[in-house]
Design a protein around this motif. Structure first.
Motif, PDB file in Angstrom:
ATOM      1  N   SER A  18      35.337  22.479  11.473  1.00 53.60           N
ATOM      2  CA  SER A  18      34.053  22.348  12.152  1.00 53.60           C
ATOM      3  C   SER A  18      33.155  23.461  11.644  1.00 53.60           C
ATOM      4  O   SER A  18      33.601  24.362  10.943  1.00 53.60           O
ATOM      5  N   ASP A  41      36.821  16.951   6.663  1.00 56.48           N
ATOM      6  CA  ASP A  41      38.265  16.766   6.750  1.00 56.48           C
ATOM      7  C   ASP A  41      38.771  16.301   5.391  1.00 56.48           C
ATOM      8  O   ASP A  41      38.398  15.225   4.927  1.00 56.48           O
ATOM      9  N   ASN A  61      36.527  13.172   4.207  1.00 54.21           N
ATOM     10  CA  ASN A  61      35.741  12.664   5.335  1.00 54.21           C
ATOM     11  C   ASN A  61      34.721  13.724   5.718  1.00 54.21           C
ATOM     12  O   ASN A  61      35.090  14.863   5.987  1.00 54.21           O
ATOM     13  N   THR A  63      31.409  14.249   8.344  1.00 56.25           N
ATOM     14  CA  THR A  63      30.502  13.792   9.389  1.00 56.25           C
ATOM     15  C   THR A  63      29.240  14.632   9.269  1.00 56.25           C
ATOM     16  O   THR A  63      29.311  15.856   9.209  1.00 56.25           O
ATOM     17  N   ASN A  65      24.703  14.692  10.120  1.00 60.82           N
ATOM     18  CA  ASN A  65      23.525  14.164  10.800  1.00 60.82           C
ATOM     19  C   ASN A  65      22.387  14.099   9.793  1.00 60.82           C
ATOM     20  O   ASN A  65      22.100  15.092   9.132  1.00 60.82           O
ATOM     21  N   GLY A  99      31.769   3.896   4.567  1.00 61.93           N
ATOM     22  CA  GLY A  99      31.693   4.146   5.999  1.00 61.93           C
ATOM     23  C   GLY A  99      30.310   4.372   6.556  1.00 61.93           C
ATOM     24  O   GLY A  99      30.133   4.452   7.767  1.00 61.93           O
ATOM     25  N   ILE A 100      29.305   4.491   5.695  1.00 61.36           N
ATOM     26  CA  ILE A 100      27.941   4.729   6.158  1.00 61.36           C
ATOM     27  C   ILE A 100      27.213   3.393   6.280  1.00 61.36           C
ATOM     28  O   ILE A 100      27.179   2.615   5.321  1.00 61.36           O
ATOM     29  N   SER A 109      24.059  10.277  13.446  1.00 66.23           N
ATOM     30  CA  SER A 109      25.301  10.821  12.899  1.00 66.23           C
ATOM     31  C   SER A 109      26.008   9.764  12.055  1.00 66.23           C
ATOM     32  O   SER A 109      26.059   8.588  12.438  1.00 66.23           O
ATOM     33  N   TYR A 110      26.547  10.191  10.918  1.00 61.90           N
ATOM     34  CA  TYR A 110      27.249   9.283  10.007  1.00 61.90           C
ATOM     35  C   TYR A 110      28.591   9.881   9.613  1.00 61.90           C
ATOM     36  O   TYR A 110      28.750  11.101   9.545  1.00 61.90           O
ATOM     37  N   HIS A 111      29.554   8.993   9.305  1.00 61.46           N
ATOM     38  CA  HIS A 111      30.899   9.393   8.891  1.00 61.46           C
ATOM     39  C   HIS A 111      31.149   8.843   7.492  1.00 61.46           C
ATOM     40  O   HIS A 111      31.387   7.648   7.326  1.00 61.46           O
ATOM     41  N   TYR A 112      31.072   9.725   6.514  1.00 61.28           N
ATOM     42  CA  TYR A 112      31.325   9.366   5.114  1.00 61.28           C
ATOM     43  C   TYR A 112      32.825   9.502   4.867  1.00 61.28           C
ATOM     44  O   TYR A 112      33.415  10.552   5.143  1.00 61.28           O
ATOM     45  N   VAL A 113      33.460   8.439   4.374  1.00 61.99           N
ATOM     46  CA  VAL A 113      34.909   8.421   4.160  1.00 61.99           C
ATOM     47  C   VAL A 113      35.184   7.852   2.773  1.00 61.99           C
ATOM     48  O   VAL A 113      34.776   6.731   2.457  1.00 61.99           O
TER      49      VAL A 113
END
Length: 152
Positions: A18, A41, A61, A63, A65, A99-100, A109-113
């Motif tokens: 974080s 991550d 991964n 996350t 904004n 993932g976006i 908020s977006y989670h790029y994986v």
């Protein structure tokens, strides 16, 4: 009055991280970043530098904004060796396929994986990975840097 925006984070502990755990910020600039990193991550990665084994694949991964709207997003990855950025190909550059949900909206908020494959032909070496996700205007939605060591 000028506001400084953090544009590129150096991840000192590359597992689930974080913002409170980030050890060092490599660059700060005025307005070059259009997003803000919340969580990084990299899995599996139990030590620093992250030991990347040839022939394996690692999960990345992020996350973040977004501070802007963008219809597209493109990942640009470099390995930095002795201060020289060398392009590092990844299987999927299109962030909208990682993932976006595009189009990207402001203040969401977006989670790029995605995955980071380590090819068998890569040399055993220590380096820094610089991972950027660019918006429509080639500005960074996020930029992270993390130390790795490629091992057999």
């Amino acid at each position: 009055k000028e506001t400084l925006i953090i544009s590129c984070w150096f991840i000192g502990v590359p597992s689930l991280v974080s913002l409170d755990d980030i050890i060092r910020v490599l660059s700060i600039s005025s307005g070059s970043s259009t997003g803000k990193v919340a969580i990084v991550d990299i899995t599996p990665c139990a030590s620093q530098p992250c030991q990347l084994h040839k022939g394996q694949s690692y999960s990345v991964n992020v996350t973040f904004n977004s501070g802007v709207e963008s219809t597209t997003s493109k990942a640009v990855v470099h390995g930095i060796i002795a201060g020289v950025p060398i392009p590092f190909p990844i299987p999927v550059e299109d962030g909208c396929k990682c993932g976006i949900e595009c189009p990207i909206q402001t203040q969401k908020s977006y989670h790029y994986v995605t995955s980071l494959p380590v090819k068998s032909e890569y040399p055993a070496i220590k380096l820094v990975v610089k991972w950027e996700l660019k918006d429509d205007n080639q500005k960074d939605l996020f930029c992270i840097e993390f130390p790795v060591q490629i091992v057999s």
